[in-house]
Design a protein around this motif. Structure first.
Motif, PDB file in Angstrom:
ATOM      1  N   LYS A   1      -4.069   3.600 -14.048  1.00 59.55           N
ATOM      2  CA  LYS A   1      -3.263   2.470 -13.613  1.00 59.55           C
ATOM      3  C   LYS A   1      -2.813   2.630 -12.166  1.00 59.55           C
ATOM      4  CE  LYS A   1       0.768  -0.330 -14.815  1.00 59.55           C
ATOM      5  NZ  LYS A   1       1.908  -0.514 -15.778  1.00 59.55           N
ATOM      6  N   LYS A   2      -2.428   3.848 -11.794  1.00 59.59           N
ATOM      7  CA  LYS A   2      -1.991   4.089 -10.418  1.00 59.59           C
ATOM      8  C   LYS A   2      -3.160   4.005  -9.442  1.00 59.59           C
ATOM      9  CE  LYS A   2       1.993   6.772 -11.873  1.00 59.59           C
ATOM     10  NZ  LYS A   2       2.648   8.092 -11.954  1.00 59.59           N
ATOM     11  N   LEU A   3      -4.319   4.472  -9.860  1.00 62.68           N
ATOM     12  CA  LEU A   3      -5.513   4.331  -9.020  1.00 62.68           C
ATOM     13  C   LEU A   3      -5.834   2.860  -8.765  1.00 62.68           C
ATOM     14  CD1 LEU A   3      -7.931   7.043 -10.468  1.00 62.68           C
ATOM     15  CD2 LEU A   3      -6.950   7.000  -8.171  1.00 62.68           C
ATOM     16  N   MET A   4      -5.741   2.059  -9.822  1.00 60.43           N
ATOM     17  CA  MET A   4      -6.056   0.647  -9.683  1.00 60.43           C
ATOM     18  C   MET A   4      -5.021  -0.092  -8.829  1.00 60.43           C
ATOM     19  SD  MET A   4      -8.936   0.336 -11.055  1.00 60.43           S
ATOM     20  CE  MET A   4      -9.139   1.997 -10.398  1.00 60.43           C
ATOM     21  N   SER A   5      -3.774   0.346  -8.886  1.00 60.75           N
ATOM     22  CA  SER A   5      -2.731  -0.275  -8.062  1.00 60.75           C
ATOM     23  C   SER A   5      -3.020  -0.055  -6.579  1.00 60.75           C
ATOM     24  CB  SER A   5      -1.358   0.298  -8.424  1.00 60.75           C
ATOM     25  OG  SER A   5      -0.989  -0.072  -9.729  1.00 60.75           O
TER      26      SER A   5
ATOM     27  N   PHE B   1       0.830  -1.208   0.000  1.00 60.28           N
ATOM     28  CA  PHE B   1       0.000   0.000   0.000  1.00 60.28           C
ATOM     29  C   PHE B   1       0.860   1.252   0.000  1.00 60.28           C
ATOM     30  CE2 PHE B   1      -2.515   3.034   2.786  1.00 60.28           C
ATOM     31  CZ  PHE B   1      -3.264   3.541   1.740  1.00 60.28           C
ATOM     32  N   ARG B   2       1.895   1.260   0.809  1.00 55.86           N
ATOM     33  CA  ARG B   2       2.786   2.415   0.841  1.00 55.86           C
ATOM     34  C   ARG B   2       3.404   2.674  -0.527  1.00 55.86           C
ATOM     35  NH1 ARG B   2       5.917   1.285   6.594  1.00 55.86           N
ATOM     36  NH2 ARG B   2       4.675   2.724   7.878  1.00 55.86           N
ATOM     37  N   GLN B   3       3.860   1.624  -1.175  1.00 54.46           N
ATOM     38  CA  GLN B   3       4.499   1.777  -2.472  1.00 54.46           C
ATOM     39  C   GLN B   3       3.516   2.328  -3.504  1.00 54.46           C
ATOM     40  OE1 GLN B   3       6.388  -1.762  -3.963  1.00 54.46           O
ATOM     41  NE2 GLN B   3       6.754  -0.909  -5.995  1.00 54.46           N
TER      42      GLN B   3
ATOM     43  N   ASP C   1       2.495   5.963  -2.664  1.00 56.09           N
ATOM     44  CA  ASP C   1       3.579   6.901  -2.959  1.00 56.09           C
ATOM     45  C   ASP C   1       3.578   7.277  -4.441  1.00 56.09           C
ATOM     46  OD1 ASP C   1       4.578   7.181  -0.412  1.00 56.09           O
ATOM     47  OD2 ASP C   1       6.154   5.678  -0.639  1.00 56.09           O
ATOM     48  N   GLU C   2       3.380   6.273  -5.292  1.00 57.70           N
ATOM     49  CA  GLU C   2       3.372   6.535  -6.731  1.00 57.70           C
ATOM     50  C   GLU C   2       2.197   7.433  -7.121  1.00 57.70           C
ATOM     51  OE1 GLU C   2       3.481   2.805  -8.752  1.00 57.70           O
ATOM     52  OE2 GLU C   2       5.483   2.281  -8.020  1.00 57.70           O
ATOM     53  N   LEU C   3       1.047   7.221  -6.482  1.00 62.82           N
ATOM     54  CA  LEU C   3      -0.103   8.075  -6.758  1.00 62.82           C
ATOM     55  C   LEU C   3       0.147   9.495  -6.266  1.00 62.82           C
ATOM     56  CD1 LEU C   3      -3.053   8.485  -7.648  1.00 62.82           C
ATOM     57  CD2 LEU C   3      -3.752   7.723  -5.364  1.00 62.82           C
ATOM     58  N   ALA C   4       0.709   9.626  -5.065  1.00 62.62           N
ATOM     59  CA  ALA C   4       0.924  10.946  -4.475  1.00 62.62           C
ATOM     60  C   ALA C   4       1.886  11.793  -5.306  1.00 62.62           C
ATOM     61  CB  ALA C   4       1.457  10.794  -3.051  1.00 62.62           C
ATOM     62  N   ARG C   5       2.835  11.151  -5.995  1.00 62.74           N
ATOM     63  CA  ARG C   5       3.813  11.881  -6.798  1.00 62.74           C
ATOM     64  C   ARG C   5       3.323  12.195  -8.212  1.00 62.74           C
ATOM     65  NH1 ARG C   5       7.540   8.027  -4.360  1.00 62.74           N
ATOM     66  NH2 ARG C   5       7.304   6.725  -6.227  1.00 62.74           N
TER      67      ARG C   5
ATOM     68  N   GLN D   1      -6.296  -2.130  -5.556  1.00 61.71           N
ATOM     69  CA  GLN D   1      -6.098  -3.575  -5.440  1.00 61.71           C
ATOM     70  C   GLN D   1      -5.607  -3.981  -4.057  1.00 61.71           C
ATOM     71  OE1 GLN D   1      -3.073  -5.215  -8.018  1.00 61.71           O
ATOM     72  NE2 GLN D   1      -4.086  -7.197  -8.096  1.00 61.71           N
ATOM     73  N   VAL D   2      -4.685  -3.200  -3.494  1.00 58.48           N
ATOM     74  CA  VAL D   2      -4.150  -3.566  -2.186  1.00 58.48           C
ATOM     75  C   VAL D   2      -5.005  -3.003  -1.052  1.00 58.48           C
ATOM     76  CG1 VAL D   2      -2.543  -1.611  -2.161  1.00 58.48           C
ATOM     77  CG2 VAL D   2      -2.083  -3.602  -0.749  1.00 58.48           C
ATOM     78  N   LEU D   3      -5.549  -1.800  -1.234  1.00 60.21           N
ATOM     79  CA  LEU D   3      -6.333  -1.181  -0.168  1.00 60.21           C
ATOM     80  C   LEU D   3      -7.613  -1.946   0.103  1.00 60.21           C
ATOM     81  CD1 LEU D   3      -6.355   1.220   1.775  1.00 60.21           C
ATOM     82  CD2 LEU D   3      -7.638   2.507   0.056  1.00 60.21           C
ATOM     83  N   PHE D   4      -8.145  -2.588  -0.914  1.00 58.65           N
ATOM     84  CA  PHE D   4      -9.356  -3.400  -0.750  1.00 58.65           C
ATOM     85  C   PHE D   4      -9.193  -4.394   0.398  1.00 58.65           C
ATOM     86  CE2 PHE D   4     -11.761  -7.261  -1.854  1.00 58.65           C
ATOM     87  CZ  PHE D   4     -13.042  -6.735  -1.934  1.00 58.65           C
ATOM     88  N   PHE D   5      -8.029  -4.986   0.534  1.00 58.14           N
ATOM     89  CA  PHE D   5      -7.759  -5.935   1.617  1.00 58.14           C
ATOM     90  C   PHE D   5      -7.155  -5.254   2.837  1.00 58.14           C
ATOM     91  CE2 PHE D   5      -7.736  -8.524  -2.221  1.00 58.14           C
ATOM     92  CZ  PHE D   5      -8.625  -9.517  -1.856  1.00 58.14           C
ATOM     93  N   PHE D   6      -6.222  -4.337   2.601  1.00 57.31           N
ATOM     94  CA  PHE D   6      -5.482  -3.771   3.721  1.00 57.31           C
ATOM     95  C   PHE D   6      -6.382  -3.038   4.704  1.00 57.31           C
ATOM     96  CE2 PHE D   6      -2.962  -0.262   5.583  1.00 57.31           C
ATOM     97  CZ  PHE D   6      -2.135  -1.037   6.377  1.00 57.31           C
ATOM     98  N   GLU D   7      -7.342  -2.254   4.223  1.00 58.52           N
ATOM     99  CA  GLU D   7      -8.206  -1.507   5.137  1.00 58.52           C
ATOM    100  C   GLU D   7      -9.012  -2.428   6.035  1.00 58.52           C
ATOM    101  OE1 GLU D   7      -9.595   2.872   4.098  1.00 58.52           O
ATOM    102  OE2 GLU D   7     -10.459   1.405   2.752  1.00 58.52           O
ATOM    103  N   ARG D   8      -9.462  -3.538   5.504  1.00 57.18           N
ATOM    104  CA  ARG D   8     -10.240  -4.465   6.317  1.00 57.18           C
ATOM    105  C   ARG D   8      -9.376  -5.060   7.431  1.00 57.18           C
ATOM    106  NH1 ARG D   8     -12.565  -3.698   1.688  1.00 57.18           N
ATOM    107  NH2 ARG D   8     -14.809  -3.950   1.513  1.00 57.18           N
TER     108      ARG D   8
END
Length: 374
Positions: A276-280, A233-235, A238-242, A283-290
């Motif tokens: 693409k960055k939104l989907m990246s 998620f961090r990775q 970070d790509e989205l934020a930049r 994909q991980v936040l869907f699980f990580f937030e839960r």
């Protein structure tokens, strides 16, 4: 004690400095109790009050003493309420699909009650808990997520179609609830309507007892998944934020500028480059937030005898819990930025997200079997 909002034709828009048009409103706060926060546009809002709007992509979080009743607006095509219970987290949005409003409430943890009926046309309201979807048929029901990812759906009126991640569909109706134990399929259990509240309380108490009995094993699974998804998620965030397009959109938003139409050539190029960055992240936040919000809840249920136990990586349970707490602000800020990006994308895409949420074949934990099985 709940504060109540009696006159629904009047509301004060003090929930944030920036606001979108009325069509982005999903509901209005009718009742409010205790500790409640709303995350919107990358900011956590604590100064909320009766009559304030709930908007697309808001994340609502209630404390142990908190609760909220949201009256749905006409934009959803539904009449009724969403009841957010204590110690719960959920997001909500409405999009127009094929000419009809489709509302989705995503329960990340805790319990949400629903009491709705259609106004006209062919609107829809779905409640999601990971890969399980509850489709409303004009009804009154409650969805509860346990600390071990168990699910309970009870129905007082009408019926609720519950669809599992393997495509199996069962109905919660008066006299019959739908449950799911972590790692298993949905199943139906007969329960009299008059006994629903007692059954809900007993079911959740049993779930907590099961967690306490296998706390170290459960937390070992949580730790493995948390640390794995946190780094991913961090990775991705970070790509989205930049991303220069996201930074430009945020600047335009903060300056109150109206974006160009969705079919504008430049906007179309921007969306294609950002998706693409939104989907990246998705994909991980869907699980990580839960996982994150389950951990946030279960800290109070960890037995003192388990705190010094070692996890798979040599870390003690106590140190892992402290680590999760120390990373809370950072991770919630990253998630809030992602939801802002989604909202800005939808604003430039006729109110629609790039793809539907949850189209993922991954699993909540690294091991699919429940850690409550011996």
């Amino acid at each position: 004690m709940f504060k109540r909002f009696a006159v629904l034709s009047f509301f004060v828009t003090t929930l944030g400095v920036f606001a979108f048009a009325a069509q982005n409103q999903v509901g209005i706060i009718q009742e409010l109790m205790g500790s409640v926060t709303v995350t919107r546009n990358g900011q956590v809002l604590t100064n909320i009050d009766l009559g304030d709007p709930i908007e697309n992509y808001d994340l609502i979080k209630t404390g142990a003493d908190g609760g909220m009743v949201i009256g749905l607006t006409s934009e959803t095509g539904m009449k009724g309420t969403l009841i957010v219970k204590p110690k719960s987290v959920f997001t909500v949005k409405t999009q127009v699909v094929n000419g009809s409003p489709k509302t989705e409430a995503d329960v990340l943890g805790g319990s949400v009650g629903v009491k709705v009926k259609k106004i006209a046309g062919d609107p829809a309201l779905n409640v999601k808990t990971g890969n399980t979807v509850m489709g409303v048929r004009g009804t009154e029901f409650v969805v509860i997520i346990s600390v071990n990812n168990g699910l309970l759906v009870t129905c007082n009126e009408g019926r609720v179609a519950c669809t599992g991640d393997e495509g199996d569909e069962l109905y919660a109706v008066p006299g019959q609830v739908v449950t799911r134990t972590a790692g298993e399929r949905l199943k139906q259990i007969p329960v009299a309507v008059s006994s629903l509240e007692d059954f809900q309380n007993r079911w959740y108490t049993e779930e907590i007892s099961a967690f306490k009995a296998s706390a170290v094993k459960a937390l070992d699974q949580y730790a493995r998944s948390y640390l794995r998804y946190r780094d991913e998620f961090r990775q991705a965030s970070d790509e989205l934020a930049r991303d220069l397009i996201f930074l430009q959109w945020k600047k335009e938003f903060r300056e109150g500028l109206t974006p160009a139409p969705s079919k504008d050539i430049q906007v179309m190029k921007q969306k294609a480059a950002l998706v693409k960055k939104l989907m990246s992240v998705r994909q991980v936040l869907f699980f990580f937030e839960r996982i994150y919000y389950r951990l946030d809840e279960i800290q109070t249920y960890v037995p003192a005898t388990a705190l010094k136990a070692k996890l798979y990586n040599g870390q003690t349970v106590q140190d892992f819990i402290r680590q999760v707490a120390s990373e809370k602000s950072e991770l919630e800020r990253r998630a809030a930025e992602y939801r802002l990006a989604l909202r800005l994308y939808a604003q430039r895409n006729d109110g629609k997200e790039p793809v539907s949420i949850g189209d993922n074949e991954d699993t909540f934990f690294d091991e699919t079997d429940s850690f409550f099985k011996e």
